[in-house]
Motif scaffolding. Structure first.
Motif, short mmCIF file in Angstrom:
data_model
loop_
_atom_site.label_atom_id
_atom_site.label_comp_id
_atom_site.label_asym_id
_atom_site.label_seq_id
_atom_site.Cartn_x
_atom_site.Cartn_y
_atom_site.Cartn_z
N TYR A 39 0.83 -1.22 0.00
CA TYR A 39 0.00 0.00 0.00
C TYR A 39 0.87 1.26 0.00
N ASP A 40 0.56 2.21 -0.92
CA ASP A 40 1.38 3.42 -1.02
C ASP A 40 0.57 4.69 -0.79
N GLY A 41 -0.59 4.55 -0.15
CA GLY A 41 -1.41 5.73 0.12
C GLY A 41 -2.54 5.92 -0.89
N ARG A 42 -2.48 5.15 -1.96
CA ARG A 42 -3.57 5.23 -2.94
C ARG A 42 -4.33 3.91 -2.93
N PRO A 43 -5.65 3.97 -2.94
CA PRO A 43 -6.45 2.77 -2.66
C PRO A 43 -6.40 1.69 -3.76
N PHE A 44 -6.65 0.50 -3.30
CA PHE A 44 -6.79 -0.65 -4.20
C PHE A 44 -8.25 -0.78 -4.61
N LEU A 45 -8.44 -1.25 -5.83
CA LEU A 45 -9.78 -1.68 -6.25
C LEU A 45 -9.63 -3.14 -6.63
N LEU A 46 -10.31 -3.99 -5.89
CA LEU A 46 -10.27 -5.42 -6.21
C LEU A 46 -11.42 -5.71 -7.17
N VAL A 47 -11.09 -6.25 -8.33
CA VAL A 47 -12.12 -6.57 -9.31
C VAL A 47 -12.21 -8.08 -9.47
N SER A 48 -13.32 -8.61 -9.02
CA SER A 48 -13.50 -10.06 -9.08
C SER A 48 -14.31 -10.44 -10.31
N ILE A 49 -13.93 -11.55 -10.91
CA ILE A 49 -14.64 -12.02 -12.10
C ILE A 49 -15.66 -13.07 -11.67
N LEU A 50 -16.93 -12.71 -11.84
CA LEU A 50 -18.01 -13.63 -11.45
C LEU A 50 -18.19 -14.73 -12.48
N ALA A 71 -15.23 -4.49 -6.56
CA ALA A 71 -16.13 -4.37 -7.71
C ALA A 71 -16.21 -5.73 -8.40
N PHE A 72 -17.26 -5.89 -9.17
CA PHE A 72 -17.46 -7.18 -9.85
C PHE A 72 -17.67 -7.01 -11.34
N MET A 73 -17.10 -7.94 -12.07
CA MET A 73 -17.34 -8.03 -13.51
C MET A 73 -17.81 -9.44 -13.75
N ALA A 74 -18.58 -9.62 -14.79
CA ALA A 74 -18.95 -10.99 -15.12
C ALA A 74 -18.47 -11.30 -16.53
N ALA A 75 -17.80 -12.43 -16.66
CA ALA A 75 -17.33 -12.88 -17.96
C ALA A 75 -17.86 -14.29 -18.16
N LYS A 76 -18.33 -14.54 -19.33
CA LYS A 76 -18.83 -15.88 -19.61
C LYS A 76 -17.92 -16.53 -20.63
N SER A 77 -17.32 -17.65 -20.21
CA SER A 77 -16.56 -18.41 -21.20
C SER A 77 -17.42 -19.64 -21.48
N TYR A 78 -17.65 -19.87 -22.74
CA TYR A 78 -18.58 -20.93 -23.09
C TYR A 78 -17.93 -22.29 -23.04
N TYR A 79 -18.64 -23.20 -22.43
CA TYR A 79 -18.13 -24.54 -22.22
C TYR A 79 -19.00 -25.57 -22.91
N ASN A 80 -18.31 -26.53 -23.51
CA ASN A 80 -18.97 -27.67 -24.08
C ASN A 80 -18.61 -28.82 -23.14
N ASP A 93 -20.14 -5.13 -16.43
CA ASP A 93 -18.92 -4.33 -16.30
C ASP A 93 -18.91 -3.61 -14.95
N ILE A 94 -17.74 -3.14 -14.52
CA ILE A 94 -17.66 -2.34 -13.30
C ILE A 94 -18.13 -0.92 -13.59
N GLU A 95 -18.49 -0.18 -12.53
CA GLU A 95 -19.01 1.18 -12.73
C GLU A 95 -17.97 2.27 -12.47
N GLN A 96 -16.94 1.93 -11.66
CA GLN A 96 -15.96 2.94 -11.25
C GLN A 96 -15.09 3.46 -12.38
N ASP A 97 -14.66 4.74 -12.20
CA ASP A 97 -13.58 5.28 -13.01
C ASP A 97 -12.32 4.77 -12.31
#
Ligand code: IMP
Ligand code: MG
Length: 184
Positions: A39-50, A71-80, A93-97
């Motif tokens: 940590y360097d004084g500027r915040p982390f944003l953890l982005v998890s892939i749902l 924050a959360f993002m959703a990615a769909k990888s198609y499976y057979n 998608d996430i909403e943050q700048d």
């Protein structure tokens, strides 16, 4: 996988435990400390892939002592069945700048590498302060595109795995450990 299954059939497909609950807990504790220490004084944003990374995200964020947002993002990888078809779509998608954040992508597993290649390209274009990828599991032997995580907690062989957020046909996400899935 045909649903619903009996409890007996559900359990029969859990072939063997690859990573125990205790091993996961210890690795996440160490990773959380490492992130906090940077940590360097500027915040982390953890982005998890749902959805797969939801359990990992919940445990990792509680081991981080520095200021962070999630924050959360959703990615769909198609499976057979248990094999990826190669198509990846971002369905949420996430909403943050993110330009004032150190962004850490929190992923469950890197298989072919396609999902993270796409997600990283998308987020990089938005100019975060920094961008890193932490994954719980890595299956390097399955890679089809060149991709390397900044941190992988466990490297596993080429088996289809379930548990701790990872599913097969939406089942098994609730197992507290990582297990090998049995097709028969
Ligand atoms: P990639 O794009 O091929 O790297 O695949 C990434 C996504 O596929 C992961 O985020 C998982 O959701 C899913 N996946 C890959 N391997 C497995 C597995 O062994 N079990 C369950 N899901 C998997
Ligand atoms: Mg995933």
């Amino acid at each position: 996988m045909n649903k619903p299954v009996s409890v007996e059939d559900f359990e029969k497909r859990i072939k063997r435990v690859l990573v125990t609950e205790e091993e996961i807990k210890a690795a996440i504790k160490a990773a959380g400390k490492e992130i906090s220490d940077s940590y360097d004084g500027r915040p982390f944003l953890l982005v998890s892939i749902l959805k797969g990374a939801f359990v990992f995200m919940a445990d990792l964020c509680r081991e981080i002592t520095a200021p962070c947002e999630i924050a959360f993002m959703a990615a769909k990888s198609y499976y057979n069945g248990t094999v990826s078809t190669g198509e990846v779509t971002i369905t949420m998608d996430i909403e943050q700048d993110i330009s004032n954040y150190h962004v850490i992508i929190v992923e469950d597993i890197i298989d072919t590498g396609r999902t993270l290649r796409d997600v990283v390209a998308l987020l990089k274009a938005r100019n975060p302060l920094s961008l890193k990828v932490i994954t719980l599991l890595d299956k390097p032997s399955r890679r089809l595109v060149d991709f390397k995580a900044d941190k992988a907690l466990f490297t596993i062989p080429d088996h289809f795995v379930i548990g701790y957020g990872l599913d097969c046909g939406e089942y098994y996400r609730n197992l507290p450990y990582i297990a090998e899935y049995s097709e028969e």
